[in-house]
Design an enzyme around this catalytic site. Structure first.
Site, mmCIF file in Angstrom:
data_model
loop_
_atom_site.group_PDB
_atom_site.id
_atom_site.type_symbol
_atom_site.label_atom_id
_atom_site.label_comp_id
_atom_site.label_asym_id
_atom_site.label_seq_id
_atom_site.Cartn_x
_atom_site.Cartn_y
_atom_site.Cartn_z
ATOM 1 C CB SER A 175 -56.873 7.395 112.272
ATOM 2 O OG SER A 175 -58.043 7.798 112.964
ATOM 3 C CE1 TYR A 188 -56.781 11.496 108.612
ATOM 4 C CE2 TYR A 188 -58.287 10.326 110.074
ATOM 5 C CZ TYR A 188 -57.028 10.822 109.800
ATOM 6 O OH TYR A 188 -56.020 10.644 110.721
#
Length: 302
Positions: A175, A188
């Site tokens: 990501s 995350y």
């Protein structure tokens, strides 16, 4: 100063310029795409979200066999049936990548029942979408175990055989938050930063291993259930990516042996700006662009 050392110091910048120019020229030329007809592809988190689209795209591009891992049998079974209807052999196995023993056990089952995995796609991930002080300790640990440590276990399970065969590819769906964190998903962002370091190290470590490559995909916010509830301040300027697009670009990156893929390409600019801009300026850009500054509570998994 030793003449040999001096010569090396003078030659090094020239060598770097040569390789930069060479890489730039090669990036502009059409790449030869690898045939996938003999590949056995395993996708973690393959039952839903990007994982499901990846399975469909690998099947579309002619992969020989597909293997789906995940924790929800209903989703795995549905995706597996869809792939099978396309004419591609597909299998699914329940496996929590955070559980080391389970990963090694299921990897053995896969080799015995399906064959040697030649493309490993580490896609499984979880996100809880909370600040540090709001986060439950067990939830924080779960994020690190799935998003980071899971890659250690799956790669250790399948990479040795790839090296023996001198044929294989390890893929990580990472990501852009690994390089541009946000405050509302600290678990995350941290796990994805660790995951990126893992892939960078692995990619360099495999440079001298013929036939085995790596691809790390760093997408912007993707429109999946995992991030349902996340809102961007200016959605017209920063629209979320479609999971199908991420899947298509990922499979193409595997076929062209692309090491790092930023989606969209403008994310390169973000990384470049962070390398030299003052922190105060970056904070102002972050406040304006919003990239996730307006958020509802979100949580999800793949």
């Amino acid at each position: 100063m030793d003449l040999k050392v001096l010569g090396s110091m003078l030659f090094f910048p020239i060598q770097m310029i040569y390789y930069i120019v060479k890489a730039s020229v090669l990036s502009l030329l059409p790449s030869r795409r690898k045939d996938l007809s003999q590949e056995i592809v395993l996708i973690t988190g393959g039952g839903r979200g990007i994982g499901r689209y990846l399975a469909e795209e690998f099947a579309e591009q002619g992969a020989k066999k597909l293997i789906l891992w995940g924790r929800t049998e209903k989703c795995l079974k549905e995706t597996c049936e869809q792939i099978s209807l396309r004419g591609t052999e597909c299998h699914y196995f329940l496996c929590d990548v955070a559980n080391r023993e389970e990963v090694y056990k299921q990897a053995k089952v896969v080799r015995e029942k399906v064959g040697d995995v030649t493309v490993l796609v580490n896609n499984a991930a979880v996100v809880h979408g909370k600040t540090l002080m709001e986060s439950d300790d067990d939830a924080l640990l779960k994020s690190q175990h799935v998003n980071t440590m899971g890659q250690f276990w799956t790669t250790k399970a399948f990479l040795p055989r790839m090296l023996e065969l001198q044929h294989g590819h390890v893929v990580c769906i990472n990501s852009i938050l690994s390089q541009s964190p946000i405050p509302g998903a600290i678990d995350y962002c941290t796990s994805k930063a660790s995951s990126l370091a893992f892939m960078e190290s692995l990619t360099l470590g495999l440079l001298d291993c013929p036939g085995v490559g790596c691809t790390t995909v760093l997408p912007f916010h993707t429109n999946t259930d995992m991030f349902q509830g996340m809102r961007v301040r200016f959605p017209q300027l920063f629209p979320p990516l479609k999971p199908k697009t991420v899947a298509q670009r990922t499979v193409d990156a595997v076929r062209t042996n692309t090491a790092f893929l930023y989606l969209p390409w403008t994310m390169h600019a973000l990384v470049f700006l962070k390398s030299f801009m003052p922190q105060a300026a970056l904070e102002e850009i972050h406040k304006f662009s919003g990239s996730y500054t307006c958020m509802d509570t979100f949580k999800g998994r793949t």
